[in-house]
Design an enzyme around this catalytic site. Structure first.
Site, mmCIF file in Angstrom:
data_model
loop_
_atom_site.group_PDB
_atom_site.id
_atom_site.type_symbol
_atom_site.label_atom_id
_atom_site.label_comp_id
_atom_site.label_asym_id
_atom_site.label_seq_id
_atom_site.Cartn_x
_atom_site.Cartn_y
_atom_site.Cartn_z
ATOM 1 N N SER A 94 37.558 51.327 9.879
ATOM 2 C CA SER A 94 36.661 50.955 8.789
ATOM 3 C C SER A 94 35.274 51.495 9.091
ATOM 4 O O SER A 94 34.781 51.349 10.219
ATOM 5 C CB SER A 94 36.611 49.441 8.622
ATOM 6 O OG SER A 94 35.774 49.080 7.534
ATOM 7 N N HIS A 98 24.683 52.270 6.333
ATOM 8 C CA HIS A 98 23.512 51.850 5.565
ATOM 9 C C HIS A 98 22.331 52.709 6.004
ATOM 10 O O HIS A 98 21.715 52.454 7.043
ATOM 11 C CB HIS A 98 23.190 50.373 5.820
ATOM 12 C CG HIS A 98 24.231 49.419 5.319
ATOM 13 N ND1 HIS A 98 24.445 49.186 3.975
ATOM 14 C CD2 HIS A 98 25.115 48.624 5.984
ATOM 15 C CE1 HIS A 98 25.408 48.289 3.834
ATOM 16 N NE2 HIS A 98 25.835 47.941 5.031
ATOM 17 N N HIS A 108 31.094 53.524 2.287
ATOM 18 C CA HIS A 108 32.142 52.771 2.982
ATOM 19 C C HIS A 108 33.451 53.543 2.891
ATOM 20 O O HIS A 108 33.744 54.196 1.885
ATOM 21 C CB HIS A 108 32.300 51.396 2.319
ATOM 22 C CG HIS A 108 33.633 50.756 2.572
ATOM 23 N ND1 HIS A 108 34.674 50.834 1.667
ATOM 24 C CD2 HIS A 108 34.106 50.047 3.629
ATOM 25 C CE1 HIS A 108 35.722 50.187 2.146
ATOM 26 N NE2 HIS A 108 35.407 49.698 3.331
ATOM 27 N N ASN A 110 37.756 53.192 4.484
ATOM 28 C CA ASN A 110 38.744 52.486 5.292
ATOM 29 C C ASN A 110 40.078 53.199 5.134
ATOM 30 O O ASN A 110 40.446 53.593 4.021
ATOM 31 C CB ASN A 110 38.883 51.023 4.848
ATOM 32 C CG ASN A 110 39.952 50.274 5.633
ATOM 33 O OD1 ASN A 110 41.131 50.331 5.292
ATOM 34 N ND2 ASN A 110 39.521 49.593 6.672
ATOM 35 N N ARG A 112 44.223 52.763 6.725
ATOM 36 C CA ARG A 112 44.990 51.779 7.480
ATOM 37 C C ARG A 112 46.493 51.959 7.266
ATOM 38 O O ARG A 112 46.942 52.485 6.245
ATOM 39 C CB ARG A 112 44.592 50.364 7.056
ATOM 40 C CG ARG A 112 44.748 50.099 5.562
ATOM 41 C CD ARG A 112 44.096 48.805 5.122
ATOM 42 N NE ARG A 112 44.223 48.569 3.688
ATOM 43 C CZ ARG A 112 43.373 49.006 2.769
ATOM 44 N NH1 ARG A 112 42.312 49.704 3.139
ATOM 45 N NH2 ARG A 112 43.570 48.757 1.492
ATOM 46 N N HIS A 177 31.130 38.263 -11.370
ATOM 47 C CA HIS A 177 30.089 37.306 -11.714
ATOM 48 C C HIS A 177 28.802 37.994 -12.149
ATOM 49 O O HIS A 177 27.946 37.369 -12.771
ATOM 50 C CB HIS A 177 29.814 36.374 -10.534
ATOM 51 C CG HIS A 177 29.284 37.048 -9.314
ATOM 52 N ND1 HIS A 177 30.073 37.806 -8.468
ATOM 53 C CD2 HIS A 177 28.036 37.100 -8.783
ATOM 54 C CE1 HIS A 177 29.340 38.270 -7.474
ATOM 55 N NE2 HIS A 177 28.095 37.858 -7.641
ATOM 56 N N GLY A 260 41.911 35.872 12.491
ATOM 57 C CA GLY A 260 41.258 35.445 13.725
ATOM 58 C C GLY A 260 40.620 36.586 14.484
ATOM 59 O O GLY A 260 40.498 36.532 15.713
ATOM 60 N N GLY A 261 40.190 37.623 13.754
ATOM 61 C CA GLY A 261 39.544 38.763 14.400
ATOM 62 C C GLY A 261 38.160 38.425 14.906
ATOM 63 O O GLY A 261 37.622 37.335 14.661
ATOM 64 N N ARG A 262 37.574 39.375 15.601
ATOM 65 C CA ARG A 262 36.235 39.198 16.172
ATOM 66 C C ARG A 262 35.199 39.185 15.042
ATOM 67 O O ARG A 262 34.998 40.184 14.351
ATOM 68 C CB ARG A 262 35.946 40.333 17.155
ATOM 69 C CG ARG A 262 34.598 40.261 17.852
ATOM 70 C CD ARG A 262 34.504 41.341 18.932
ATOM 71 N NE ARG A 262 33.230 41.314 19.617
ATOM 72 C CZ ARG A 262 32.200 42.133 19.333
ATOM 73 N NH1 ARG A 262 32.332 43.044 18.369
ATOM 74 N NH2 ARG A 262 31.072 42.050 20.004
#
Length: 309
Positions: A94, A98, A108, A110, A112, A177, A260-262
């Protein structure tokens, strides 16, 4: 379904990570990436690469992850509910950049590979990924170059592939939104196994390699454009839209947190400085308003391009 060559995908993604980091360091000329290798459970590996405080790149994260788990998180099975709770393996890179200059767009990417093994069925796999561009001040030549390169990435994989991926990107990177797009789009695909593993792997590599060709020339072209406090203030305001999308809608962010990733690696995609303003709108006829009128609404950026461009 054929068995995916995870080792080959992993090798490519590690190389892509290294190439992207080297290119950004060379372009910035001052800052370097914080490089860490974090072996995880069940043979997994995280390689976060984060650059901060550069002259050109204010913040960037180029993160590799190879993980597995006993239960596929809900964010990854939303489109395939039959795989909910299946054992899984995922490997990805990923990228988020900026830039410091407001005239240089955020970008951006990614790419996978996922595989999942439901307890009562065969293992299935799929590729996903893409790239998108988030300008603060729009330039027609940048938008055309971006989408022309995206089209070239898809060209070997079917005449309608670019149009499909572009439409999916326009739909996905949208803030309901706000009723507005995050940027000018690009490519987005998921659950891709068409044509077998080699075909999907070639598509993954094409998207990853073309991201470098799409973004780096734009960043090089805009990195030294003169700007003042007005442009910087608008950049920080628009970065708020990026934060809103990532925290409220982005499936990759949700997957990382659910798995539960970092946390530091997952949230490294966020910009370092952001401003919110209450009930603000751009001045009529201003360059800031032009972003909303001419660039954020979905459009065919290649409609006027020659057929052989």
């Amino acid at each position: 379904m054929e068995t995916p060559n995870v080792a080959a995908v992993r090798s490519y993604l590690l190389d892509l990570q290294d190439r992207m980091c080297a290119a950004l360091e060379a372009l910035d000329g001052q800052a370097t990436f914080d490089r860490r290798d974090l072996p995880g459970e069940r043979g997994g590996l995280a390689r976060p690469r984060v650059l901060s405080g550069g002259d050109v790149v204010e913040h960037a994260a180029v993160n590799f992850s190879h993980t597995s788990g006993a239960h596929l998180p809900a964010a990854a099975s939303k489109l395939r509910p039959e795989l909910s709770g299946a054992a899984y393996e995922a490997t990805s890179v990923s990228i988020i950049v900026h830039p410091r200059n407001p005239y240089a767009p955020t970008s951006h990417a990614n790419v996978r590979l996922f595989s999942a093994a439901p307890p009562d069925g065969d293992t299935v796999w799929w590729f996903g990924g893409g790239f998108d561009l988030t300008p603060y001040y729009g330039f027609e030549e940048d938008a055309v170059h971006w989408h022309r390169t995206a089209q070239a990435a898809c060209a070997p994989y079917g005449d309608d592939t670019y149009a499909r991926f572009k439409q999916a990107c326009d739909t996905y990177f949208f803030l309901p939104h706000r009723g507005e797009a995050r940027g000018i789009g690009g490519l987005f695909f998921d659950d891709w196994s068409e044509g077998g593993f080699e075909n999907g792997f070639n598509l993954l590599r094409s998207v990853g390699d073309h991201f470098l060709r799409a973004y780096l020339p734009i960043l090089e072209r805009r990195k030294a454009t003169p700007y003042g406090e007005r442009e910087r203030a608008f950049q920080l305001y628009r970065r708020g839209r990026y934060v809103e999308f990532n925290l409220a809608y982005d499936r990759g962010t949700r997957f990382g947190l659910q798995a539960g990733g970092r946390t530091e690696s997952i949230l490294a995609s966020l910009p370092p400085e952001v401003h919110w303003r209450y009930d603000w709108s751009p001045e009529p006829g201003s360059p800031e308003e032009r972003l909303y009128i001419d660039f954020l609404p979905a459009r065919d950026w290649l409609a006027d391009e020659p057929a052989d461009s």
